[in-house]
Design a protein around this motif. Structure first.
Motif, PDB file in Angstrom:
ATOM      1  N   THR A  10       0.760  -1.194   0.102  1.00 41.88           N
ATOM      2  CA  THR A  10       0.094  -0.190   0.181  1.00 41.88           C
ATOM      3  C   THR A  10       0.912   1.404  -0.088  1.00 41.88           C
ATOM      4  O   THR A  10       0.756   2.198  -0.866  1.00 41.88           O
ATOM      5  CB  THR A  10      -1.021  -0.072   1.310  1.00 41.88           C
ATOM      6  N   GLY A  13       3.470   0.907  -2.792  1.00 38.24           N
ATOM      7  CA  GLY A  13       2.868   0.455  -4.478  1.00 38.24           C
ATOM      8  C   GLY A  13       2.365   1.785  -4.878  1.00 38.24           C
ATOM      9  O   GLY A  13       2.508   1.842  -6.386  1.00 38.24           O
ATOM     10  N   LEU A  14       1.519   2.836  -4.434  1.00 34.72           N
ATOM     11  CA  LEU A  14       1.212   3.956  -5.149  1.00 34.72           C
ATOM     12  C   LEU A  14       2.323   4.534  -5.754  1.00 34.72           C
ATOM     13  O   LEU A  14       2.157   4.833  -6.991  1.00 34.72           O
ATOM     14  CB  LEU A  14       0.673   4.670  -4.084  1.00 34.72           C
ATOM     15  N   ALA A  17       3.466   2.799  -8.613  1.00 38.37           N
ATOM     16  CA  ALA A  17       2.458   2.796  -9.821  1.00 38.37           C
ATOM     17  C   ALA A  17       2.444   4.132 -10.562  1.00 38.37           C
ATOM     18  O   ALA A  17       2.465   4.083 -11.611  1.00 38.37           O
ATOM     19  CB  ALA A  17       0.898   2.359  -9.062  1.00 38.37           C
ATOM     20  N   THR A  43      -3.473   3.812 -13.179  1.00 35.79           N
ATOM     21  CA  THR A  43      -2.464   3.881 -11.700  1.00 35.79           C
ATOM     22  C   THR A  43      -3.229   3.106 -10.737  1.00 35.79           C
ATOM     23  O   THR A  43      -2.608   2.250 -10.261  1.00 35.79           O
ATOM     24  CB  THR A  43      -2.482   5.361 -11.349  1.00 35.79           C
ATOM     25  N   LEU A  44      -4.600   3.104 -10.461  1.00 34.68           N
ATOM     26  CA  LEU A  44      -5.157   2.308  -9.564  1.00 34.68           C
ATOM     27  C   LEU A  44      -5.266   0.979  -9.811  1.00 34.68           C
ATOM     28  O   LEU A  44      -4.945   0.202  -8.865  1.00 34.68           O
ATOM     29  CB  LEU A  44      -6.725   2.961  -9.536  1.00 34.68           C
ATOM     30  N   TRP A  47      -1.876  -0.122  -8.972  1.00 32.61           N
ATOM     31  CA  TRP A  47      -1.568  -0.123  -7.526  1.00 32.61           C
ATOM     32  C   TRP A  47      -2.272  -1.160  -6.974  1.00 32.61           C
ATOM     33  O   TRP A  47      -1.604  -2.249  -5.871  1.00 32.61           O
ATOM     34  CB  TRP A  47      -2.110   1.141  -6.939  1.00 32.61           C
ATOM     35  N   ILE A  50      -0.219  -4.501  -7.545  1.00 33.08           N
ATOM     36  CA  ILE A  50       1.043  -4.185  -6.562  1.00 33.08           C
ATOM     37  C   ILE A  50       1.046  -4.639  -5.425  1.00 33.08           C
ATOM     38  O   ILE A  50       1.578  -5.515  -4.770  1.00 33.08           O
ATOM     39  CB  ILE A  50       2.156  -2.984  -6.577  1.00 33.08           C
ATOM     40  N   ILE A  51      -0.261  -4.240  -4.662  1.00 33.41           N
ATOM     41  CA  ILE A  51      -0.743  -4.594  -3.314  1.00 33.41           C
ATOM     42  C   ILE A  51      -0.893  -6.116  -3.319  1.00 33.41           C
ATOM     43  O   ILE A  51      -0.536  -6.723  -2.465  1.00 33.41           O
ATOM     44  CB  ILE A  51      -2.133  -3.830  -3.209  1.00 33.41           C
ATOM     45  N   ASN A  71      10.986   1.280  -6.373  1.00 30.00           N
ATOM     46  CA  ASN A  71      10.793   2.724  -6.518  1.00 30.00           C
ATOM     47  C   ASN A  71      12.172   3.510  -6.503  1.00 30.00           C
ATOM     48  O   ASN A  71      11.951   4.246  -7.303  1.00 30.00           O
ATOM     49  CB  ASN A  71      10.277   2.910  -5.091  1.00 30.00           C
TER      50      ASN A  71
END
Length: 95
Positions: A10, A13-14, A17, A43-44, A47, A50-51, A71
């Motif tokens: 979380t 990940g944002l 993304a 993006t959502l 994300w 990725i979570i 990152n």
């Protein structure tokens, strides 16, 4: 412990993304202006992916380290592109 893997996905990940979507739109034929809406929309789901993917790591430490490294790589690539003037400025107000 699954809770800290989810937290790593979380929190890290944002930005990951966002960086991946930014890197993706830089090489579109119409330039980044034509793809910015698609990048924001993608993006959502990225994300969330990725979570979800962060839960597959063997340990919480591995999730934090791999996502932090991803990152660093993505934002390092964005920084390098900006430093080499291969990327347009985020705002034209300063020029």
């Amino acid at each position: 412990m699954m809770g800290t893997k989810w937290l790593a996905g979380t929190l890290l990940g944002l930005p990951l993304a966002l960086a991946l979507c930014t890197l993706g739109i830089l090489w579109l034929p119409g330039g980044w202006e034509g793809g910015v809406v698609a990048a924001v929309l993608l993006t959502l789901p990225l994300w969330v992916g990725i979570i979800s993917g962060s839960l597959l790591f063997g340990s919480s430490r591995a999730a934090w380290l791999w996502l932090a490294a991803a990152n660093l790589v993505c934002f390092g690539a964005l920084w390098a592109l900006r430093a080499l003037h291969a990327m347009p400025p985020a705002s034209t107000l300063g020029s």
